[in-house]
Design a protein around this motif. Structure first.
Motif, mmCIF file in Angstrom:
data_model
loop_
_atom_site.group_PDB
_atom_site.id
_atom_site.type_symbol
_atom_site.label_atom_id
_atom_site.label_comp_id
_atom_site.label_asym_id
_atom_site.label_seq_id
_atom_site.Cartn_x
_atom_site.Cartn_y
_atom_site.Cartn_z
ATOM 1 N N UNK A 83 -23.583 -23.523 11.624
ATOM 2 C CA UNK A 83 -23.516 -24.976 11.534
ATOM 3 C C UNK A 83 -22.395 -25.381 10.579
ATOM 4 N N UNK A 84 -21.475 -26.231 11.051
ATOM 5 C CA UNK A 84 -20.317 -26.617 10.242
ATOM 6 C C UNK A 84 -20.685 -27.578 9.128
ATOM 7 N N UNK A 85 -21.490 -28.596 9.469
ATOM 8 C CA UNK A 85 -21.876 -29.631 8.518
ATOM 9 C C UNK A 85 -23.321 -30.026 8.787
ATOM 10 N N UNK A 86 -23.959 -30.664 7.818
ATOM 11 C CA UNK A 86 -25.318 -31.143 8.019
ATOM 12 C C UNK A 86 -25.354 -32.135 9.178
ATOM 13 N N UNK A 87 -26.504 -32.228 9.827
ATOM 14 C CA UNK A 87 -26.621 -33.044 11.025
ATOM 15 C C UNK A 87 -26.481 -32.168 12.257
ATOM 16 N N UNK A 88 -25.846 -32.669 13.289
ATOM 17 C CA UNK A 88 -25.622 -31.878 14.504
ATOM 18 C C UNK A 88 -24.120 -31.741 14.724
ATOM 19 N N UNK A 89 -23.660 -30.503 14.864
ATOM 20 C CA UNK A 89 -22.229 -30.261 15.005
ATOM 21 C C UNK A 89 -21.989 -29.037 15.869
ATOM 22 N N UNK A 90 -20.795 -28.987 16.451
ATOM 23 C CA UNK A 90 -20.413 -27.844 17.264
ATOM 24 C C UNK A 90 -18.936 -27.561 17.122
ATOM 25 N N UNK A 91 -18.576 -26.305 17.142
ATOM 26 C CA UNK A 91 -17.175 -25.886 17.074
ATOM 27 C C UNK A 91 -16.653 -25.734 18.498
ATOM 28 N N UNK A 92 -15.599 -26.491 18.820
ATOM 29 C CA UNK A 92 -15.052 -26.502 20.173
ATOM 30 C C UNK A 92 -13.643 -25.937 20.178
ATOM 31 N N UNK A 93 -13.355 -25.159 21.212
ATOM 32 C CA UNK A 93 -11.981 -24.721 21.474
ATOM 33 C C UNK A 93 -11.514 -25.457 22.725
ATOM 34 N N UNK A 94 -10.662 -26.456 22.525
ATOM 35 C CA UNK A 94 -10.137 -27.227 23.655
ATOM 36 C C UNK A 94 -9.276 -26.332 24.531
ATOM 37 N N UNK A 95 -9.295 -26.596 25.835
ATOM 38 C CA UNK A 95 -8.465 -25.819 26.754
ATOM 39 C C UNK A 95 -6.989 -25.947 26.410
ATOM 40 N N UNK A 96 -6.582 -27.106 25.907
ATOM 41 C CA UNK A 96 -5.172 -27.321 25.578
ATOM 42 C C UNK A 96 -4.794 -26.757 24.214
ATOM 43 N N UNK A 97 -5.783 -26.314 23.439
ATOM 44 C CA UNK A 97 -5.525 -25.820 22.104
ATOM 45 C C UNK A 97 -5.723 -26.891 21.054
#
Length: 452
Positions: free
Chosen positions: A393-407
């Motif tokens: 978990x990156x930060x408190x609350x709800x979060x997600x780490x995304x890798x965009x297709x474009x970078x």
């Protein structure tokens, strides 16, 4: 160069860290060769900004630097952009993804500020780097162009976007990102807006059946760890807000909500409404915070295409080295989005310190990101794809780490150069073709993040 400096902040964030960051950034600016007009003192309201404007506007600065010490509304930025004609730039700061509080939320503030400047036909340079960075002044104050150019969307089998959305209150002052043109919304998408004032919501919440609220509290305790550790009265108020909104959806035949979630839910009623809206999202009644009507319509579009829940989120961080970004909101994600390896928790709002919110990292998987945008005063559709990675978990609350297709770097540049809103909607699955078809049906140009 003579640079007028404005260090903007909101007192609900970490003021001590913001002050230290602003002081370091101003020192770095001076070390880069700038003659600094102003100082590192935090400006937290309109009178403070007006006083600084009065002090510097006669000095004819060569550039204007907004140091985005924390997230804050864009009213102060708009006043600066409307008063000073010199090239303008914004400096925002990364934060460690350590699972703790989002102490500054500076990048999201950059998004809000950039969008506001675009609405008054001002472009801006920008820097997203630590306060110790040495800014290239010539590059920073070369005002950017219009950003990525939207193209014609491809027609296809488009979903019917006609719906009824409850607008609860009005969007906060300085949140131009959440404004909308009701006539255009109706003509383009067939959206019917049902206006509901906050007093009506609070009255309905107070009148909710006690036995029903008791059952909802038991259900929450079964789904979320730690409900019993939170303030019981505040948890009950949050559940009462859910009950009232759920009943309004049924009685008024509403397909979603755009809710003014602060400050009144905290200051006048006494709870966070985030968990209530997260539950509605899970029940496929999309609910957006900060009364973001276009955000709700965008979430409903994704929900319809994916045949699954969608949610509104902020983009709060980019890391070019890791090639990722962070999607976050206080606690707005439905439980369907929880990483199955993590037990979802009940928590309090990071700034206002009241429950009820969801807390967990987003599950890994393919996602579509979309936004009906009015950046630079032109309605358009924004769409892109990416992969949510299994990360802590990156930060408190709800979060997600995304890798965009474009970078990460291309996505960051597209969002800020195009002066897009600080909110986007996400859903799991690849429904990009459907978003394109919806854009074509509504005669909207398409800004394709994947093509950046």
């Amino acid at each position: 160069m003579r640079i007028a400096v404005f260090c903007l902040a909101r007192p609900t964030f970490d003021v001590d860290l913001a002050s230290q960051t602003a002081e370091t950034a101003v020192a770095s600016l001076a070390a880069s060769g700038a003659e600094v007009l102003g100082d590192a003192g935090l400006l937290m309201d309109a009178p403070a900004v007006e006083a600084r404007l009065d002090a510097v506007k006669e000095q004819r600065p060569d550039g204007v630097l907004i140091i985005q010490a924390t997230f804050c509304d864009a009213a102060m930025t708009s006043a600066i952009g409307a008063t000073l004609a010199a090239p303008i730039a914004i400096w925002a700061f990364p934060e460690p993804r350590d699972g703790g509080r989002l102490r500054l939320n500076s990048f999201c503030g950059l998004s809000l500020a950039s969008h506001a400047l675009g609405k008054i036909d001002r472009r801006c340079g920008w820097l997203h780097a630590p306060a110790t960075a040495s800014p290239d002044l010539a590059a920073l104050f070369a005002e950017s162009g219009a950003g990525p150019v939207p193209r014609a969307a491809q027609p296809g089998a488009a979903p019917d976007l006609a719906c009824r959305v409850g607008l609860v209150g009005e969007h906060p002052a300085g949140f131009d990102t959440c404004g909308f043109d009701e006539a255009e919304l109706t003509s383009r998408f067939g959206v019917d807006v049902e206006r509901i004032d906050l007093e009506t919501l609070f009255a309905a919440a107070k009148a909710a059946d006690g036995a029903r609220i008791g059952a909802l509290k038991s259900q929450a305790a079964e789904r979320l760890e730690g409900v019993e550790t939170l303030d019981g009265e505040q948890v009950e108020r949050s559940l009462r807000c859910y009950s009232a909104l759920r009943d309004m959806a049924e009685e008024r035949q509403l397909d979603g909500f755009a809710v003014r979630c602060w400050p009144e839910t905290f200051t006048e009623y006494g709870c966070a409404v985030c968990g209530a809206m997260a539950t509605l999202n899970g029940e496929r009644i999309p609910a957006s915070c900060e009364a973001d009507m276009l955000g709700t319509v965008g979430s409903r579009l994704l929900q319809t295409l994916a045949d699954g829940p969608a949610m509104l989120t902020d983009i709060v961080d980019f890391d070019s080295d890791d090639d990722t970004a962070v999607l976050w909101h206080c606690g707005l994600a439905p439980l369907d989005f929880c990483d199955p390896g993590f037990a979802p928790r009940a928590t309090i709002h990071t700034n206002r310190r009241m429950p009820l919110l969801h807390e967990f990292p987003l599950k890994p998987g393919r996602v579509t990101v979309a936004r009906i945008s009015q950046a630079q005063s032109e309605l358009k559709m924004v769409v892109g794809r990416g992969e949510i990675l299994r990360r802590p978990m990156s930060f408190t609350g709800t979060s997600g780490v995304i890798r965009f297709d474009c970078g990460a770097e291309a996505a960051r540049r597209a969002f800020i150069d195009a002066q897009l809103e600080h909110h986007v909607s996400i859903t799991y699955g690849d429904v990009k073709a459907g978003v394109e078809a919806a854009a074509a049906a509504a005669d909207l140009p398409l800004l394709d993040l994947d093509a950046q």
